[in-house]
Scaffold this active site. Structure first.
Site, PDB file in Angstrom:
ATOM      1  CG  HIS A 123      45.873  51.526  38.993  1.00  0.00           C
ATOM      2  ND1 HIS A 123      46.076  51.172  37.644  1.00  0.00           N
ATOM      3  CD2 HIS A 123      46.293  52.789  39.273  1.00  0.00           C
ATOM      4  CE1 HIS A 123      46.722  52.319  37.277  1.00  0.00           C
ATOM      5  NE2 HIS A 123      46.457  53.181  38.212  1.00  0.00           N
ATOM      6  N   GLY A 137      49.520  55.699  44.991  1.00  0.00           N
ATOM      7  CA  GLY A 137      50.648  54.895  44.793  1.00  0.00           C
ATOM      8  C   GLY A 137      52.186  55.565  45.425  1.00  0.00           C
ATOM      9  CG  ASP A 140      52.761  58.672  40.537  1.00  0.00           C
ATOM     10  OD1 ASP A 140      53.472  58.711  39.656  1.00  0.00           O
ATOM     11  OD2 ASP A 140      51.849  57.610  40.205  1.00  0.00           O
ATOM     12  CG  LEU A 180      52.081  45.694  43.848  1.00  0.00           C
ATOM     13  CD1 LEU A 180      52.014  46.496  44.737  1.00  0.00           C
ATOM     14  CD2 LEU A 180      50.896  45.063  43.017  1.00  0.00           C
ATOM     15  CB  SER A 184      53.753  52.821  35.051  1.00  0.00           C
ATOM     16  OG  SER A 184      53.520  53.814  34.281  1.00  0.00           O
ATOM     17  CB  SER A 185      48.821  53.321  32.527  1.00  0.00           C
ATOM     18  OG  SER A 185      48.294  53.206  34.039  1.00  0.00           O
TER      19      SER A 185
HETATM   20  O1  PAF Z   1      48.257  59.222  39.536  1.00  0.00           O
HETATM   21  C1  PAF Z   1      47.156  59.427  38.736  1.00  0.00           C
HETATM   22  O2  PAF Z   1      46.925  58.466  38.158  1.00  0.00           O
HETATM   23  C2  PAF Z   1      46.814  60.876  38.577  1.00  0.00           C
HETATM   24  O3  PAF Z   1      47.656  61.571  38.639  1.00  0.00           O
HETATM   25  C3  PAF Z   1      45.413  61.124  39.572  1.00  0.00           C
HETATM   26  C4  PAF Z   1      45.662  60.993  40.834  1.00  0.00           C
HETATM   27  C5  PAF Z   1      44.368  60.034  39.109  1.00  0.00           C
HETATM   28  C6  PAF Z   1      44.857  62.407  39.403  1.00  0.00           C
HETATM   29  O4  PAF Z   1      44.560  62.592  37.779  1.00  0.00           O
END
Ligand code: PAF
Length: 282
Positions: free
Chosen positions: A37, A149, A152, A178, A187-188
């Site tokens: 992010h 990113g 996704d 990354l 990833s979170s």
């Molecule tokens: O990729 C994400 O974190 C989510 O799908 C997004 C794009 C913020 C929409 O909620």
């Protein structure tokens, strides 16, 4: 730092600071910010006069209530991370009510089939939820550029299609994945893994890279079978899907066509945590 928890206040503020020739860059997130992010934010700061980051765990894109409940929420730490990148970044962290005004429902979209494969197949309704929130956020922030990113990748294609169909004046910028030192895609959700699981999850990208090599000499079907066999050897992982698809249409590769660009997509569970990754095969 400017932090807003309501859309009206954010829109008023943006109206007051934006001039006709200044541009807004937008990074939509669900928080639990990691270096991936942060790289999107840095790129937005470089390319725009104003950067807005949203932090909103969007309920309509979760088909699994447990996943929604367990999704990490770390607003205070996220704000510190953002301020360290650049204190001028504007944070938008709205409540569910502020966004959905009492009707927490998805709009129904036609993404021309992009929504039926992979993530869409295994997470029914997910992309209607993504389309709904991204459209709402674009209407609030009115960005010139929005940053997503590559991990996704299917989401990126969905958002591009939504932008095209609704004639929205925003350019979608795709930023590279990354990876952690063992090549696990950031990833979170990695936060929910133990250290051991995080180390073991190196197998995901290792398998993708080997699959890429195999695909140069063999068919998509044989490559997919090889990947399945690999995951059968590692019982702590459950392979949800491995798919080789056309990058543009996301349709499954049946027979290789040298004029097409292909990409491998994977989703794997480790102890109820769902991880995805992707690699370009060209
Ligand atoms: O990729 C994400 O974190 C989510 O799908 C997004 C794009 C913020 C929409 O909620």
């Amino acid at each position: 730092m400017q932090i807003f928890d309501g859309k009206t206040a954010l829109m008023d503020y943006l109206r007051s600071v934006k001039t006709t020739d200044s541009s807004i860059g937008f990074v939509p997130t669900m928080g639990a910010l990691h270096k991936g992010h942060q790289s999107l934010m840095k790129q937005s700061v470089q390319e725009n006069d104003i950067t807005v980051v949203s932090i909103f765990v969007n309920p309509t894109q979760f088909n699994n209530p447990e996943d929604l409940e367990k999704y990490p929420r770390t607003l205070d730490e996220d704000i510190i991370k953002i301020s360290q990148i650049n204190p001028d970044i504007i944070v938008f962290a709205p409540t569910v009510d502020d966004i959905y005004e009492g009707k927490t429902l998805s709009q129904s979209f036609d993404f021309e089939g992009l929504e039926n494969k992979m993530e869409g197949k295994f997470r029914p309704g997910h992309f209607d939820g993504v389309g709904t929130i991204v459209k709402l956020l674009f209407e609030i922030v009115q960005p010139a550029r929005a940053y997503f990113g590559e991990k996704d990748f299917q989401q990126v294609q969905i958002v591009k299609k939504m932008v095209e169909k609704n004639h929205l004046p925003v350019t979608i910028i795709v930023c590279p994945i990354l990876r952690e030192t063992n090549n696990l895609a950031m990833s979170s959700r990695n936060e929910r893994l133990t250290l051991q699981q995080r180390n073991d999850a190196a197998i995901i990208y290792k398998t993708l890279k080997e699959a890429k090599n195999k695909f140069t000499n063999t068919s998509a079907q044989k490559t997919a079978q090889w990947v399945k066999n690999e995951f059968d050897k590692h019982r702590q992982f459950t392979l949800e899907y491995f798919e080789i698809a056309d990058e543009d249409t996301l349709s499954t590769c049946i027979r290789k066509n040298k004029n097409k660009k292909y990409r491998a997509f994977i989703a794997v569970f480790i102890n109820n945590v769902r991880l995805i990754d992707t690699i370009s095969l060209n």
